[in-house]
Design a protein around this motif. Sequence first.
Motif, PDB file in Angstrom:
ATOM      1  N   ASP A 257       0.804  -1.214   0.000  1.00 65.50           N
ATOM      2  CA  ASP A 257       0.000   0.000   0.000  1.00 65.50           C
ATOM      3  C   ASP A 257       0.842   1.271   0.000  1.00 65.50           C
ATOM      4  O   ASP A 257       0.367   2.335  -0.390  1.00 65.50           O
ATOM      5  CB  ASP A 257      -0.937   0.015   1.219  1.00 65.50           C
ATOM      6  N   GLU A 258       2.077   1.196   0.433  1.00 67.08           N
ATOM      7  CA  GLU A 258       2.914   2.396   0.555  1.00 67.08           C
ATOM      8  C   GLU A 258       4.160   2.324  -0.313  1.00 67.08           C
ATOM      9  O   GLU A 258       4.463   3.261  -1.055  1.00 67.08           O
ATOM     10  CB  GLU A 258       3.315   2.599   2.016  1.00 67.08           C
ATOM     11  N   TYR A 259       4.879   1.214  -0.244  1.00 63.90           N
ATOM     12  CA  TYR A 259       6.123   1.067  -0.999  1.00 63.90           C
ATOM     13  C   TYR A 259       5.805   0.445  -2.362  1.00 63.90           C
ATOM     14  O   TYR A 259       5.358  -0.690  -2.436  1.00 63.90           O
ATOM     15  CB  TYR A 259       7.119   0.183  -0.239  1.00 63.90           C
ATOM     16  N   LEU A 260       6.046   1.198  -3.424  1.00 62.42           N
ATOM     17  CA  LEU A 260       5.728   0.742  -4.777  1.00 62.42           C
ATOM     18  C   LEU A 260       6.913  -0.008  -5.379  1.00 62.42           C
ATOM     19  O   LEU A 260       8.072   0.370  -5.180  1.00 62.42           O
ATOM     20  CB  LEU A 260       5.366   1.932  -5.663  1.00 62.42           C
ATOM     21  N   LEU A 261       6.616  -1.052  -6.126  1.00 65.50           N
ATOM     22  CA  LEU A 261       7.663  -1.805  -6.824  1.00 65.50           C
ATOM     23  C   LEU A 261       8.259  -0.927  -7.927  1.00 65.50           C
ATOM     24  O   LEU A 261       7.559  -0.499  -8.835  1.00 65.50           O
ATOM     25  CB  LEU A 261       7.080  -3.081  -7.420  1.00 65.50           C
ATOM     26  N   THR A 262       9.561  -0.656  -7.850  1.00 72.50           N
ATOM     27  CA  THR A 262      10.210   0.190  -8.847  1.00 72.50           C
ATOM     28  C   THR A 262      11.284  -0.541  -9.639  1.00 72.50           C
ATOM     29  O   THR A 262      11.691  -0.072 -10.702  1.00 72.50           O
ATOM     30  CB  THR A 262      10.832   1.438  -8.189  1.00 72.50           C
ATOM     31  N   SER A 263      11.763  -1.670  -9.136  1.00 71.25           N
ATOM     32  CA  SER A 263      12.739  -2.453  -9.895  1.00 71.25           C
ATOM     33  C   SER A 263      12.827  -3.847  -9.293  1.00 71.25           C
ATOM     34  O   SER A 263      12.612  -4.033  -8.090  1.00 71.25           O
ATOM     35  CB  SER A 263      14.119  -1.786  -9.870  1.00 71.25           C
ATOM     36  N   THR A 264      13.126  -4.818 -10.124  1.00 69.76           N
ATOM     37  CA  THR A 264      13.343  -6.176  -9.649  1.00 69.76           C
ATOM     38  C   THR A 264      14.228  -6.920 -10.636  1.00 69.76           C
ATOM     39  O   THR A 264      14.243  -6.614 -11.826  1.00 69.76           O
ATOM     40  CB  THR A 264      12.005  -6.924  -9.458  1.00 69.76           C
ATOM     41  N   ALA A 265      14.987  -7.864 -10.117  1.00 70.31           N
ATOM     42  CA  ALA A 265      15.868  -8.665 -10.966  1.00 70.31           C
ATOM     43  C   ALA A 265      16.061 -10.025 -10.323  1.00 70.31           C
ATOM     44  O   ALA A 265      15.927 -10.183  -9.104  1.00 70.31           O
ATOM     45  CB  ALA A 265      17.212  -7.972 -11.158  1.00 70.31           C
ATOM     46  N   TYR A 266      16.390 -11.003 -11.161  1.00 70.46           N
ATOM     47  CA  TYR A 266      16.647 -12.360 -10.679  1.00 70.46           C
ATOM     48  C   TYR A 266      17.888 -12.899 -11.372  1.00 70.46           C
ATOM     49  O   TYR A 266      18.012 -12.801 -12.595  1.00 70.46           O
ATOM     50  CB  TYR A 266      15.445 -13.274 -10.984  1.00 70.46           C
ATOM     51  N   GLY A 267      18.809 -13.423 -10.581  1.00 70.31           N
ATOM     52  CA  GLY A 267      20.009 -14.007 -11.146  1.00 70.31           C
ATOM     53  C   GLY A 267      20.719 -14.849 -10.117  1.00 70.31           C
ATOM     54  O   GLY A 267      20.667 -14.557  -8.917  1.00 70.31           O
ATOM     55  N   ASP A 268      21.393 -15.896 -10.570  1.00 76.66           N
ATOM     56  CA  ASP A 268      22.144 -16.769  -9.679  1.00 76.66           C
ATOM     57  C   ASP A 268      21.245 -17.292  -8.560  1.00 76.66           C
ATOM     58  O   ASP A 268      21.656 -17.374  -7.405  1.00 76.66           O
ATOM     59  CB  ASP A 268      23.352 -16.023  -9.102  1.00 76.66           C
ATOM     60  N   GLN A 269      19.987 -17.617  -8.895  1.00 72.72           N
ATOM     61  CA  GLN A 269      18.978 -18.120  -7.965  1.00 72.72           C
ATOM     62  C   GLN A 269      18.749 -17.155  -6.800  1.00 72.72           C
ATOM     63  O   GLN A 269      18.545 -17.569  -5.657  1.00 72.72           O
ATOM     64  CB  GLN A 269      19.362 -19.502  -7.436  1.00 72.72           C
ATOM     65  N   GLN A 270      18.768 -15.870  -7.092  1.00 68.28           N
ATOM     66  CA  GLN A 270      18.524 -14.852  -6.075  1.00 68.28           C
ATOM     67  C   GLN A 270      17.582 -13.782  -6.628  1.00 68.28           C
ATOM     68  O   GLN A 270      17.722 -13.356  -7.769  1.00 68.28           O
ATOM     69  CB  GLN A 270      19.844 -14.184  -5.641  1.00 68.28           C
ATOM     70  N   TRP A 271      16.643 -13.357  -5.797  1.00 65.62           N
ATOM     71  CA  TRP A 271      15.763 -12.239  -6.111  1.00 65.62           C
ATOM     72  C   TRP A 271      16.303 -10.973  -5.475  1.00 65.62           C
ATOM     73  O   TRP A 271      16.809 -11.005  -4.349  1.00 65.62           O
ATOM     74  CB  TRP A 271      14.376 -12.456  -5.511  1.00 65.62           C
ATOM     75  N   VAL A 272      16.136  -9.858  -6.161  1.00 69.43           N
ATOM     76  CA  VAL A 272      16.263  -8.542  -5.543  1.00 69.43           C
ATOM     77  C   VAL A 272      15.019  -7.756  -5.933  1.00 69.43           C
ATOM     78  O   VAL A 272      14.695  -7.636  -7.116  1.00 69.43           O
ATOM     79  CB  VAL A 272      17.535  -7.791  -5.998  1.00 69.43           C
ATOM     80  N   VAL A 273      14.308  -7.255  -4.935  1.00 72.05           N
ATOM     81  CA  VAL A 273      13.082  -6.498  -5.160  1.00 72.05           C
ATOM     82  C   VAL A 273      13.251  -5.127  -4.517  1.00 72.05           C
ATOM     83  O   VAL A 273      13.539  -5.027  -3.323  1.00 72.05           O
ATOM     84  CB  VAL A 273      11.865  -7.221  -4.556  1.00 72.05           C
ATOM     85  N   VAL A 274      13.100  -4.067  -5.310  1.00 68.02           N
ATOM     86  CA  VAL A 274      13.255  -2.694  -4.826  1.00 68.02           C
ATOM     87  C   VAL A 274      11.874  -2.058  -4.744  1.00 68.02           C
ATOM     88  O   VAL A 274      11.150  -2.008  -5.740  1.00 68.02           O
ATOM     89  CB  VAL A 274      14.167  -1.872  -5.758  1.00 68.02           C
ATOM     90  N   ARG A 275      11.522  -1.579  -3.563  1.00 69.14           N
ATOM     91  CA  ARG A 275      10.238  -0.911  -3.344  1.00 69.14           C
ATOM     92  C   ARG A 275      10.516   0.497  -2.831  1.00 69.14           C
ATOM     93  O   ARG A 275      11.387   0.697  -1.982  1.00 69.14           O
ATOM     94  CB  ARG A 275       9.388  -1.686  -2.346  1.00 69.14           C
ATOM     95  N   THR A 276       9.759   1.458  -3.334  1.00 69.38           N
ATOM     96  CA  THR A 276      10.081   2.865  -3.105  1.00 69.38           C
ATOM     97  C   THR A 276       8.824   3.655  -2.784  1.00 69.38           C
ATOM     98  O   THR A 276       7.764   3.400  -3.347  1.00 69.38           O
ATOM     99  CB  THR A 276      10.753   3.450  -4.371  1.00 69.38           C
ATOM    100  N   VAL A 277       8.969   4.624  -1.886  1.00 72.12           N
ATOM    101  CA  VAL A 277       7.916   5.608  -1.649  1.00 72.12           C
ATOM    102  C   VAL A 277       8.211   6.809  -2.547  1.00 72.12           C
ATOM    103  O   VAL A 277       9.245   7.460  -2.405  1.00 72.12           O
ATOM    104  CB  VAL A 277       7.874   6.046  -0.168  1.00 72.12           C
ATOM    105  N   LEU A 278       7.315   7.068  -3.513  1.00 72.32           N
ATOM    106  CA  LEU A 278       7.517   8.118  -4.505  1.00 72.32           C
ATOM    107  C   LEU A 278       6.570   9.283  -4.238  1.00 72.32           C
ATOM    108  O   LEU A 278       5.419   9.094  -3.844  1.00 72.32           O
ATOM    109  CB  LEU A 278       7.263   7.568  -5.918  1.00 72.32           C
ATOM    110  N   SER A 279       7.058  10.493  -4.495  1.00 71.02           N
ATOM    111  CA  SER A 279       6.229  11.673  -4.284  1.00 71.02           C
ATOM    112  C   SER A 279       5.159  11.820  -5.354  1.00 71.02           C
ATOM    113  O   SER A 279       4.097  12.403  -5.117  1.00 71.02           O
ATOM    114  CB  SER A 279       7.110  12.931  -4.261  1.00 71.02           C
TER     115      SER A 279
END
Length: 324
Positions: A257-279
């Motif tokens: 509800d607050e932190y929006l998904l702004t980037s994500t990537a998957y590699g070497d069997q690992q997730w990275v998910v970036v969530r951001t509060v944007l103005s």
Amino acid sequence: MKKILACGLLCGALILGGCTVMQQRDSTIGSTPAVAMDTPKSPDVERIILSESTEEAPLQPEMTTTQSLPVTETPSLEAEELIPPTPLPVVAGSDGSNMFIVSKELPLALAKLRMWQENGFEQINSISYGDGLWLITIMNNPGLIQDVNIYKTADSETFNRLLEKGNKIDCMAWGDNTWLVASTQITGTANQKIILSSEVPLEEIVVAAEQGFWVTDIDYGEKKWVTVFTKSDEIMDQRVEWIKELAPRKEYIENDDEYLLTSTAYGDQQWVVVRTVLSDFSTQLIYIDDVFQKDILQQVGWYGRFDNNQVFFANGEWIHVMSR
């Protein structure tokens, strides 16, 4: 099989300045000092809460690189792929119209992109590659000048050249042994830095946040992570989640509800998910499918009047993101 995911984290959080995991870094554009960390409670899931800080961290001299220079290719037109042409755009809010380009061949995708740029669709929101398809989402934003560069390999010199020429890196993707990088022409030097690393750069993410830099893109290709950091007044807060050693095709994306998904990537069997509060954006919908669903962008994104449509491909899943 379409799904809307809303799942929680599996364990606790890493607080800024509290603890992260030591990672090996290969090369850095800009510099970030090391930080001592504690061992996390769980080896599978880590969450870093990045909040704006007034503390200044000392900068180190810029690292040099001995990697070979990239080969830049000039795309040429090839035969049309067997994909129906993209329909005309539908107005989607005050910022203009959204559009997407999908193609099996990169030269054809770029030819379509140039055509739409000539009609005012200058802003590239996302680039992704999966299942043999290049997918680019764009927005009607006349006057914005974006460059698209093709590289067979990317190193520190690749991104240094872009930054030194007055480009701000917006988004990129690795696919079919090719990097496709979109950047905006600006006046002066972009307030950005890029880290290339063999492991997810958790230490550097924490230190960069202390210096006022936020993660604006993260990608995996050529067996390395490429993380783009940007100073931006539009970012109010950020959360970076690292999920390690998940089985192939296991999803980890949720609506927030607050932190929006702004980037994500998957590699070497690992997730990275970036969530951001944007103005500028406060509402977001996330749809996940194992095939690209253009109807989601057309019927939900455009008719639902979402201003910013993005598509990511990670861990065998297409992630359709619509924000307003």
